[in-house]
Design a protein around this motif. Structure first.
Motif, mmCIF file in Angstrom:
data_model
loop_
_atom_site.group_PDB
_atom_site.id
_atom_site.type_symbol
_atom_site.label_atom_id
_atom_site.label_comp_id
_atom_site.label_asym_id
_atom_site.label_seq_id
_atom_site.Cartn_x
_atom_site.Cartn_y
_atom_site.Cartn_z
ATOM 1 N N LYS A 38 0.829 -1.208 0.000
ATOM 2 C CA LYS A 38 0.000 0.000 0.000
ATOM 3 C C LYS A 38 0.862 1.256 0.000
ATOM 4 O O LYS A 38 0.542 2.243 -0.679
ATOM 5 C CB LYS A 38 -0.923 -0.013 1.226
ATOM 6 N N ILE A 53 -7.622 5.312 0.800
ATOM 7 C CA ILE A 53 -7.789 3.948 1.284
ATOM 8 C C ILE A 53 -9.182 3.845 1.892
ATOM 9 O O ILE A 53 -9.652 4.773 2.557
ATOM 10 C CB ILE A 53 -6.701 3.571 2.325
ATOM 11 N N SER A 54 -9.864 2.743 1.649
ATOM 12 C CA SER A 54 -11.190 2.557 2.230
ATOM 13 C C SER A 54 -11.057 2.193 3.707
ATOM 14 O O SER A 54 -10.010 1.715 4.158
ATOM 15 C CB SER A 54 -11.947 1.455 1.487
ATOM 16 N N GLU A 75 -12.495 -0.237 5.212
ATOM 17 C CA GLU A 75 -12.328 -1.684 5.334
ATOM 18 C C GLU A 75 -10.863 -2.085 5.132
ATOM 19 O O GLU A 75 -10.330 -2.908 5.889
ATOM 20 C CB GLU A 75 -13.212 -2.405 4.316
ATOM 21 N N GLU A 76 -10.207 -1.508 4.112
ATOM 22 C CA GLU A 76 -8.782 -1.793 3.881
ATOM 23 C C GLU A 76 -7.940 -1.317 5.051
ATOM 24 O O GLU A 76 -6.975 -1.985 5.448
ATOM 25 C CB GLU A 76 -8.324 -1.110 2.597
ATOM 26 N N CYS A 77 -8.296 -0.178 5.600
ATOM 27 C CA CYS A 77 -7.551 0.385 6.733
ATOM 28 C C CYS A 77 -7.654 -0.528 7.951
ATOM 29 O O CYS A 77 -6.673 -0.750 8.669
ATOM 30 C CB CYS A 77 -8.094 1.772 7.059
ATOM 31 N N VAL A 118 -8.209 -3.821 7.913
ATOM 32 C CA VAL A 118 -7.420 -5.030 7.649
ATOM 33 C C VAL A 118 -5.933 -4.742 7.832
ATOM 34 O O VAL A 118 -5.205 -5.535 8.460
ATOM 35 C CB VAL A 118 -7.705 -5.553 6.218
ATOM 36 N N GLN A 119 -5.457 -3.614 7.313
ATOM 37 C CA GLN A 119 -4.049 -3.261 7.472
ATOM 38 C C GLN A 119 -3.710 -3.067 8.943
ATOM 39 O O GLN A 119 -2.647 -3.505 9.412
ATOM 40 C CB GLN A 119 -3.728 -1.989 6.690
#
Length: 313
Positions: A79, A91-92, A94-96, A98-99
């Protein structure tokens, strides 16, 4: 928790002041660093996995440490490299999340892995006659399970606490998402985060204290035996160097937020560098230290390079 199901787009502001030349220059260092780190950790994992002589607790825990390092850099680098090549830095939510889960698992997992490795070295040097009976396959399996279960629970609780309140902000002031970044998105501060932080800091202090006490006892034991001293320099010294390295990197990360708030004289680049150093430096230093200091791994690496050089001739 209802805001997790709602789609939000967040903006990473850490690179807002960077021009295109700076981004490309940093990318030209970050991408090779990422690839080299993958190759080095994967090499140690494969050597330990395929060399039957290395199927011992110390090397199994080292293999697990390398897997944890790969987990951490995979959560961060891809990323970050995209941010460097784009100007949107989006960044969405949801992605945030997970990261954030992956990075907290890595951060806590590094402490738990190094603590378990300290247990192994303590038993090998201070209780050599009972080492194999205590460090049985079942014990190794339990310790490996602890190395993943404890970080996973900690990361899950961290994200749940961080996302407890509705979101009012949409800027991430780091190059990656983690629980503090998500907490800062909330509309109001929550005492639950302070409680969780106290629990986490307490757990980390206990693990650090446990490692330091183990090494204090190891050093006392080494004073009485030449064989123990040789074991210490060959197997304990690299672990101690890696442990202190990670402690230092974690200190830089935890202190940079306060420095950023109080100091107007430290550049934005320095703050960003301090915030990512615990994600980038240990994963590349760990395999180097162990590859150099542990003679069975060093011998296997030299053997591989020797055969590769012959085959290319």
């Amino acid at each position: 928790m209802e805001n997790i199901s709602t789609s939000h787009i967040l903006t990473v502001t850490a690179l807002n002041d960077w021009d295109w030349t700076s981004r490309i220059l940093f990318f030209s260092f970050a991408l090779p660093g990422y690839l080299i780190t993958i190759v080095m950790n994967a090499t140690l994992i494969l050597i330990i996995a395929f060399e039957k002589a290395l199927h011992e607790p110390m090397y199994i825990f080292l293999c697990n440490l390398c897997v944890n390092d790969l987990c951490g850099i995979t959560g961060f680098y891809p990323k970050a490299l995209v941010y460097l090549l784009t100007e949107t830095n989006r960044i969405s939510l949801e992605e945030c999340i997970v990261q954030g889960l992956v990075i907290v698992i890595y951060a806590v997992g590094e402490f738990s892995n190094l603590s378990v490795m300290a247990i192994d070295r303590y038993l090998a040097i201070c209780r050599p006659l009972h080492y194999h009976s205590i460090m049985s396959p079942f014990t190794v399996l339990c310790l490996l399970s602890f190395n993943w279960v404890f970080p996973f629970i900690a990361s899950l609780v961290a994200i749940v606490v961080a996302m407890k309140n509705p979101i009012c902000k949409y800027d991430i002031d780091k190059l990656f998402c983690e629980n503090l970044s998500l907490v800062n998105l909330g509309c109001k501060p929550d005492i639950s985060y302070g409680i969780f932080n106290g629990w986490m800091y307490g757990s980390v202090i206990i693990l650090i204290g446990f490692v330091l006490i183990s090494y204090f006892k190891i050093i006392l034991a080494c004073r009485k035996s030449k064989v123990s001293r040789e074991k210490f320099y060959s197997t304990c010294m690299p672990h101690l160097i890696i442990f202190l390295n990670y402690i230092g990197c974690s200190f830089f990360d935890s202190s940079q937020t306060e420095l950023r708030a109080k100091s107007q004289y430290v550049s934005h680049f320095v703050h960003m560098f301090l915030s990512v150093i615990f994600l980038t430096l240990p994963p590349i230093v760990n395999p180097v230290i162990y590859g150099i200091k542990l003679s069975p791994i060093r011998a296997k690496i030299l053997y591989i390079f020797h055969h590769l050089s012959i085959s290319t001739l």
